[in-house]
Design a protein around this motif. Structure first.
Motif, short mmCIF file in Angstrom:
data_model
loop_
_atom_site.label_atom_id
_atom_site.label_comp_id
_atom_site.label_asym_id
_atom_site.label_seq_id
_atom_site.Cartn_x
_atom_site.Cartn_y
_atom_site.Cartn_z
N ARG A 149 0.84 -1.20 0.00
CA ARG A 149 0.00 0.00 0.00
C ARG A 149 0.88 1.26 0.00
O ARG A 149 0.62 2.21 -0.74
CB ARG A 149 -0.92 -0.02 1.21
CG ARG A 149 -1.98 1.07 1.22
CD ARG A 149 -2.79 1.02 2.51
NE ARG A 149 -3.42 -0.27 2.72
CZ ARG A 149 -3.11 -1.10 3.70
NH1 ARG A 149 -2.17 -0.78 4.59
NH2 ARG A 149 -3.74 -2.26 3.82
N HIS A 152 2.72 1.49 -3.51
CA HIS A 152 1.81 1.92 -4.57
C HIS A 152 1.40 3.38 -4.37
O HIS A 152 1.24 4.12 -5.34
CB HIS A 152 0.58 1.01 -4.62
CG HIS A 152 0.91 -0.41 -4.95
ND1 HIS A 152 0.02 -1.45 -4.77
CD2 HIS A 152 2.04 -0.97 -5.46
CE1 HIS A 152 0.58 -2.58 -5.15
NE2 HIS A 152 1.80 -2.32 -5.57
N ASP A 221 1.70 -2.48 -13.52
CA ASP A 221 1.09 -1.50 -12.62
C ASP A 221 0.85 -2.18 -11.28
O ASP A 221 1.31 -3.31 -11.06
CB ASP A 221 -0.18 -0.89 -13.21
CG ASP A 221 -1.29 -1.90 -13.46
OD1 ASP A 221 -1.27 -2.98 -12.82
OD2 ASP A 221 -2.17 -1.62 -14.28
N ALA A 222 0.14 -1.51 -10.37
CA ALA A 222 -0.04 -2.05 -9.02
C ALA A 222 -0.70 -3.43 -9.03
O ALA A 222 -0.45 -4.26 -8.14
CB ALA A 222 -0.86 -1.08 -8.18
N ARG A 223 -1.54 -3.71 -10.02
CA ARG A 223 -2.21 -5.00 -10.09
C ARG A 223 -1.25 -6.14 -10.41
O ARG A 223 -1.55 -7.31 -10.19
CB ARG A 223 -3.35 -4.94 -11.10
CG ARG A 223 -4.48 -4.01 -10.68
CD ARG A 223 -5.43 -3.70 -11.81
NE ARG A 223 -4.76 -2.95 -12.87
CZ ARG A 223 -5.37 -2.52 -13.97
NH1 ARG A 223 -6.65 -2.76 -14.15
NH2 ARG A 223 -4.69 -1.85 -14.88
N TYR A 289 -8.40 -7.67 -8.37
CA TYR A 289 -8.87 -6.65 -7.43
C TYR A 289 -8.32 -5.28 -7.85
O TYR A 289 -7.21 -5.20 -8.40
CB TYR A 289 -8.40 -6.98 -6.01
CG TYR A 289 -9.03 -8.21 -5.42
CD1 TYR A 289 -10.33 -8.18 -4.94
CD2 TYR A 289 -8.32 -9.41 -5.36
CE1 TYR A 289 -10.92 -9.32 -4.39
CE2 TYR A 289 -8.89 -10.56 -4.82
CZ TYR A 289 -10.19 -10.50 -4.34
OH TYR A 289 -10.77 -11.63 -3.81
N PRO A 290 -9.05 -4.23 -7.58
CA PRO A 290 -8.56 -2.90 -7.97
C PRO A 290 -7.34 -2.46 -7.18
O PRO A 290 -6.53 -1.67 -7.67
CB PRO A 290 -9.76 -1.99 -7.72
CG PRO A 290 -10.58 -2.71 -6.69
CD PRO A 290 -10.40 -4.17 -7.00
N ASP A 291 -7.20 -2.94 -5.94
CA ASP A 291 -6.06 -2.54 -5.11
C ASP A 291 -5.86 -3.58 -4.01
O ASP A 291 -6.68 -4.50 -3.84
CB ASP A 291 -6.25 -1.14 -4.52
CG ASP A 291 -7.58 -0.99 -3.79
OD1 ASP A 291 -7.95 -1.91 -3.03
OD2 ASP A 291 -8.26 0.03 -3.99
N ASP A 293 -6.08 -3.23 -0.78
CA ASP A 293 -7.07 -3.18 0.29
C ASP A 293 -8.27 -4.07 -0.02
O ASP A 293 -8.78 -4.76 0.87
CB ASP A 293 -7.53 -1.74 0.52
CG ASP A 293 -6.47 -0.91 1.23
OD1 ASP A 293 -5.70 -1.49 2.00
OD2 ASP A 293 -6.39 0.31 0.99
#
Length: 479
Positions: A149, A152, A221-223, A289-291, A293
């Motif tokens: 977290r 990102h 990217d973060a995914r 998942y989008p992120d 969290d």
């Protein structure tokens, strides 16, 4: 007799020779790098070498990562190394390794000085103790997720998230984890896209946990890190990665096209956890998942379901006690065997062990271990003390009958499920595969596996068993 004053004196090496001996391709103990003095070499990587060092003024331990000379002139490798230092400098976080200093040696080799982590990585932890329970896995991934977290949020994707890059530090309050090795991390900020270390089309990462877009050479990217998180989740609860191949091509094909295996087919976890793994490992990153969290919230729900389900995987301790007989067997000998095993059963029961398997000359007592690290270690210590007492049982009758007890201790996974009355009880699992850990006893004393002994080595006298890498012979320390 020769006068010592007349003896030839050794000629001190020239300054250049001394420097070469300290600062060759591999740094020698005593070499100074920035504000740190090298103590020893800890790991030799393909691009860099990791040293144990101490801060020159305070004596504080540090991990020193120094690029190997042949790569210092390679622009791509140099930029990646320098970016790792800059990345970690920006990411001050309790679950990310701290950078203390970075710079270059006189010959141009860059270095990074980081906090020293006295622990082992998750892959080594997994190999030593076996799969984690769903609740233990959540506790670890909450910390990994917190680190992701922060990364990102700072516009950085790790891109090589795997068990080997998560270091576990033992703490009385529970394990603390630190995310390390941002060597292939990539900045996500659009304005920095022109100066990114790796261009689209260049594959960087680890094959066992590499996301499909990395294999295709697309911009991460973060995914991308969520894919690595899914691989780690599956590996922690089952003990193995979701995809394995005999060749790199076969492994990449599975990441690109193979369906995601179900963790519940290898571990007692509910479909809800399968769903979390499955969504993290979607081939199209748009379907993940989008992120982080969102992924962790679903994992928390799955773990709650694990706790309320009919069965779940737990770590359990097994005490296997065998009565060995030297010499002729007669009625007196058999009476002594019965008495010894009955005494062992009574003492095991007093410590909370349940005798699950019993024969004419052996028994197996098992108990689920507490989730708290300190309580778990204490439980293992008490059972080991019992095993030593059984092996040392003093009795003239026993000596006459030439009978003695040979205990073996092991920790592995077992299944906790309700019995006929609805009360929880231990069922199957790897711990019950006795042939895997009860066949190496030399005949005297107590044998303990590495997983059962972890953290107790300084409490007892420990010696390796020849030809048995994972077994130890344990006795009491001399008074």
């Amino acid at each position: 007799m020769t006068n010592p004053k007349d003896a030839p004196r050794a000629t001190p090496p020239e300054p250049e020779a001394r420097e070469h001996s300290l600062y060759g391709e591999e740094l020698s103990p005593g070499a100074q790098v920035g504000g740190y003095i090298v103590e020893s070499t800890r790991y030799r990587g393909s691009v860099s070498t990791l040293y144990r060092a101490r801060e020159a003024r305070t004596g504080e331990l540090a991990a020193l990562k120094v690029m190997r000379p042949q790569f210092a002139a390679a622009r791509g490798a140099l930029r990646r190394f320098q970016q790792e230092a800059e990345t970690l400098r920006r990411l001050r976080h309790p679950h990310i390794v701290d950078v203390l200093e970075h710079g270059t040696l006189a010959d141009g080799r860059p270095f990074i000085a980081m906090e020293w982590l006295e622990g082992r990585d998750l892959a080594a932890e997994l190999a030593a103790r076996g799969p984690f329970s769903a609740r233990e896995t959540l506790e670890l991934l909450e910390q990994v997720g917190s680190a992701l977290r922060a990364a990102h949020g700072a516009g950085i994707v790790h891109r090589d998230l795997k068990a080997q890059n998560v270091v576990v530090l033992p703490r009385a309050s529970g394990p603390l984890v630190k995310l390390v090795d941002f060597g292939v991390a990539k900045l996500l900020a659009p304005e920095e896209a022109g100066s990114m270390v790796t261009s689209t089309g260049m594959v960087l990462g680890t094959p066992l946990s590499m996301a499909p877009e990395q294999i295709r050479g697309e911009t991460p990217d973060a995914r991308t890190d969520l894919y690595g998180l899914g691989v780690m989740l599956y590996q922690l609860v089952t003990g193995r990665p979701p995809f394995q191949g005999t060749t790199l091509v076969e492994l990449e094909e599975q990441h690109l096209h193979a369906p995601v295996p179900r963790a519940s087919e290898r571990a007692p976890v509910p479909a809800a956890l399968d769903a979390v793994v499955g969504r993290c490992l979607e081939k199209r990153r748009e379907d993940r998942y989008p992120d982080v969290d969102a992924a962790l919230e679903e994992l928390r729900r799955a773990v709650r379901e694990t706790g309320s389900g009919r069965s779940r995987q737990v770590r359990a301790l097994g005490l296997y006690v065998e009565a060995l007989i030297e010499g002729q067997i007669d009625d007196i000998t058999l009476d002594v065997v019965d008495a010894l095993l009955e005494g062992a059963r009574t003492k095991a029961d007093a410590l909370g062990l349940t005798v699950m398997v019993e024969g004419s000359s052996f028994l197996l007592g098992v108990a689920a271990l507490p989730e708290d690290a300190g309580a778990e270690r204490e439980a293992r210590r008490r059972v080991l003390e019992l095993a030593l007492a059984l092996a040392e049982e003093p009795s003239q009758r026993i000596q006459l009958a030439r009978v003695f007890l040979a205990p073996t201790l092991h920790v592995d996974t077992a299944t906790l499920r309700p019995d006929a009355s609805g009360r929880p009880g231990l069922g199957g699992g790897r711990l019950l595969r006795l042939s895997a850990w009860t066949t190496g006893h030399p005949g005297r004393g107590v044998v303990v596996t590495e997983t059962a002994l972890a953290g107790l080595e300084d409490t007892f006298q420990v010696a390796p068993l020849p030809g048995k890498e994972s077994l130890r012979h344990v006795t009491r320390r001399a008074a």
